[in-house]
Design a protein around this motif. Structure first.
Motif, mmCIF file in Angstrom:
data_model
loop_
_atom_site.group_PDB
_atom_site.id
_atom_site.type_symbol
_atom_site.label_atom_id
_atom_site.label_comp_id
_atom_site.label_asym_id
_atom_site.label_seq_id
_atom_site.Cartn_x
_atom_site.Cartn_y
_atom_site.Cartn_z
ATOM 1 N N ALA A 9 0.838 -1.205 0.000
ATOM 2 C CA ALA A 9 0.000 0.000 0.000
ATOM 3 C C ALA A 9 0.870 1.250 0.000
ATOM 4 O O ALA A 9 1.868 1.321 0.727
ATOM 5 C CB ALA A 9 -0.914 0.009 1.217
ATOM 6 N N GLN A 14 -2.039 5.456 7.136
ATOM 7 C CA GLN A 14 -3.498 5.397 6.925
ATOM 8 C C GLN A 14 -3.940 4.056 6.333
ATOM 9 O O GLN A 14 -5.148 3.795 6.231
ATOM 10 C CB GLN A 14 -3.954 6.490 5.931
ATOM 11 C CG GLN A 14 -3.483 7.883 6.234
ATOM 12 C CD GLN A 14 -3.929 8.317 7.612
ATOM 13 O OE1 GLN A 14 -5.070 8.085 8.000
ATOM 14 N NE2 GLN A 14 -3.008 8.897 8.369
ATOM 15 N N PRO A 94 -3.880 -3.892 -1.324
ATOM 16 C CA PRO A 94 -4.998 -2.968 -1.479
ATOM 17 C C PRO A 94 -5.596 -3.023 -2.883
ATOM 18 O O PRO A 94 -4.950 -3.518 -3.810
ATOM 19 C CB PRO A 94 -4.362 -1.602 -1.217
ATOM 20 C CG PRO A 94 -2.920 -1.771 -1.501
ATOM 21 C CD PRO A 94 -2.583 -3.203 -1.204
ATOM 22 N N TYR A 96 -6.548 -0.999 -5.886
ATOM 23 C CA TYR A 96 -6.322 0.289 -6.554
ATOM 24 C C TYR A 96 -6.753 0.167 -8.015
ATOM 25 O O TYR A 96 -6.222 -0.686 -8.750
ATOM 26 C CB TYR A 96 -4.845 0.688 -6.518
ATOM 27 C CG TYR A 96 -4.273 1.019 -5.143
ATOM 28 C CD1 TYR A 96 -5.094 1.340 -4.056
ATOM 29 C CD2 TYR A 96 -2.907 1.017 -4.937
ATOM 30 C CE1 TYR A 96 -4.555 1.643 -2.807
ATOM 31 C CE2 TYR A 96 -2.361 1.332 -3.695
ATOM 32 C CZ TYR A 96 -3.194 1.637 -2.640
ATOM 33 O OH TYR A 96 -2.644 1.940 -1.410
ATOM 34 N N PHE A 98 -9.239 -1.048 -9.534
ATOM 35 C CA PHE A 98 -9.814 -2.361 -9.851
ATOM 36 C C PHE A 98 -8.821 -3.520 -9.783
ATOM 37 O O PHE A 98 -9.164 -4.646 -10.109
ATOM 38 C CB PHE A 98 -10.536 -2.348 -11.215
ATOM 39 C CG PHE A 98 -11.658 -1.352 -11.222
ATOM 40 C CD1 PHE A 98 -12.892 -1.675 -10.673
ATOM 41 C CD2 PHE A 98 -11.462 -0.071 -11.716
ATOM 42 C CE1 PHE A 98 -13.918 -0.738 -10.628
ATOM 43 C CE2 PHE A 98 -12.476 0.872 -11.679
ATOM 44 C CZ PHE A 98 -13.707 0.538 -11.127
ATOM 45 N N SER A 139 -7.905 -4.935 1.063
ATOM 46 C CA SER A 139 -8.692 -3.768 1.495
ATOM 47 C C SER A 139 -9.270 -3.087 0.269
ATOM 48 O O SER A 139 -8.586 -2.930 -0.755
ATOM 49 C CB SER A 139 -7.801 -2.787 2.268
ATOM 50 O OG SER A 139 -6.665 -2.449 1.508
ATOM 51 N N TYR A 144 -17.389 -5.320 -3.506
ATOM 52 C CA TYR A 144 -17.264 -6.077 -4.757
ATOM 53 C C TYR A 144 -17.626 -7.557 -4.590
ATOM 54 O O TYR A 144 -17.861 -8.238 -5.581
ATOM 55 C CB TYR A 144 -15.834 -5.968 -5.309
ATOM 56 C CG TYR A 144 -15.498 -4.558 -5.722
ATOM 57 C CD1 TYR A 144 -15.751 -4.100 -6.999
ATOM 58 C CD2 TYR A 144 -14.968 -3.667 -4.796
ATOM 59 C CE1 TYR A 144 -15.479 -2.797 -7.369
ATOM 60 C CE2 TYR A 144 -14.683 -2.354 -5.147
ATOM 61 C CZ TYR A 144 -14.940 -1.921 -6.437
ATOM 62 O OH TYR A 144 -14.674 -0.622 -6.787
#
Ligand SMILES: Cc1cc2nc3c(=O)[nH]c(=O)nc-3n(C[C@H](O)[C@H](O)[C@H](O)COP(=O)(O)O)c2cc1C
Length: 216
Positions: A9, A14, A94, A96, A98, A139, A144
């Motif tokens: 990430a 964050q 993560p 990003y 799609f 994440s 989805y």
């Protein structure tokens, strides 16, 4: 037991996937004493995008390598050897645009090597990285997993399942926090679901967990 902990990430403190991957590693260590952890931060230590200079492990070229080829080979060799040495791999992944972050894709491009992680046989491709457990900390800003339309749009977990399967990894588990961009309530719910998934997946998946409970 060797555990390789990977984060990809870009969002630093964050990051939800970094938080989840760290929790998974802590839970794994607690239930598997003696686990040795190696950490790979693919944002701090990002392999370059795949280029012709990095192709030698795929083409089989060993003679007459340029300086650039030797340098890129060393990067790929370090990463594939580290992956192959791990019994367990925890991947912070993560969602990003799609799919996975470009840094994680660059890592996959480096470890996808014939003779190391896969080979082609008369019967088709065979994965060579067998016997590993991979736990993906996933994440996602939106939802989805709950509709066919959503599942058709996601190329993150489905891609990782495909490429890890190609490498011979059959035990791929997902700890997912999705909808984290849909407001504080949705984010809290997503993190709670992920915490429950960690408890289940770290102990070997739902089926194994039931056996453990019965045996106890
Ligand atoms: C560059 C970028 C692209 C993103 N693309 C999507 C997307 O296509 N769909 C979505 O639902 N969320 C998207 N998000 C939201 C992330 O999936 C969400 O913030 C998630 O927590 C990212 O993981 P991280 O917190 O570990 O960075 C994106 C976030 C970033 C930073």
């Amino acid at each position: 037991m060797q555990l390789l902990h990977i984060d990809s990430a870009i969002t630093g403190a964050q990051s939800v996937s970094r938080q989840l991957s760290a929790q998974i590693v802590e839970a794994w260590k607690a239930s598997h004493p003696g686990t040795q952890v190696q950490y790979l931060d693919l944002v701090q230590d990002a392999p370059a995008h795949f280029t012709m200079d990095a192709m030698a492990p795929r083409t089989g070229q060993t003679e007459g390598l340029s300086e650039a080829q030797q340098r890129e080979n060393a990067v790929s060799e370090r990463l594939v050897a580290q992956f192959l040495a791990a019994d367990v791999v925890v991947i912070g992944a993560p969602f990003y645009n799609f799919t996975i972050p470009t840094q994680l894709k660059a890592w996959i491009d480096r470890i996808a090597q014939p003779g190391r992680t896969f080979r082609y046989t008369a019967n088709g491709p065979e994965g060579l990285a067998k016997g590993k457990t991979v736990i993906v900390a996933s994440s996602r800003g939106g939802m989805y997993s709950t509709s066919d339309a959503g599942r058709a749009m996601e190329h993150q977990e489905s891609y990782l399942q495909t490429v890890l399967g190609f490498f011979g990894v059959t035990d791929v588990r997902f700890v997912r926090a999705e909808g984290v961009g849909m407001g504080p309530e949705a984010k809290a719910k997503a993190l709670e679901a992920a915490a429950q998934a960690i408890a289940t997946e770290v102990h070997g998946g739902a089926a194994n967990q039931a056996q453990v409970t019965q045996a106890a």
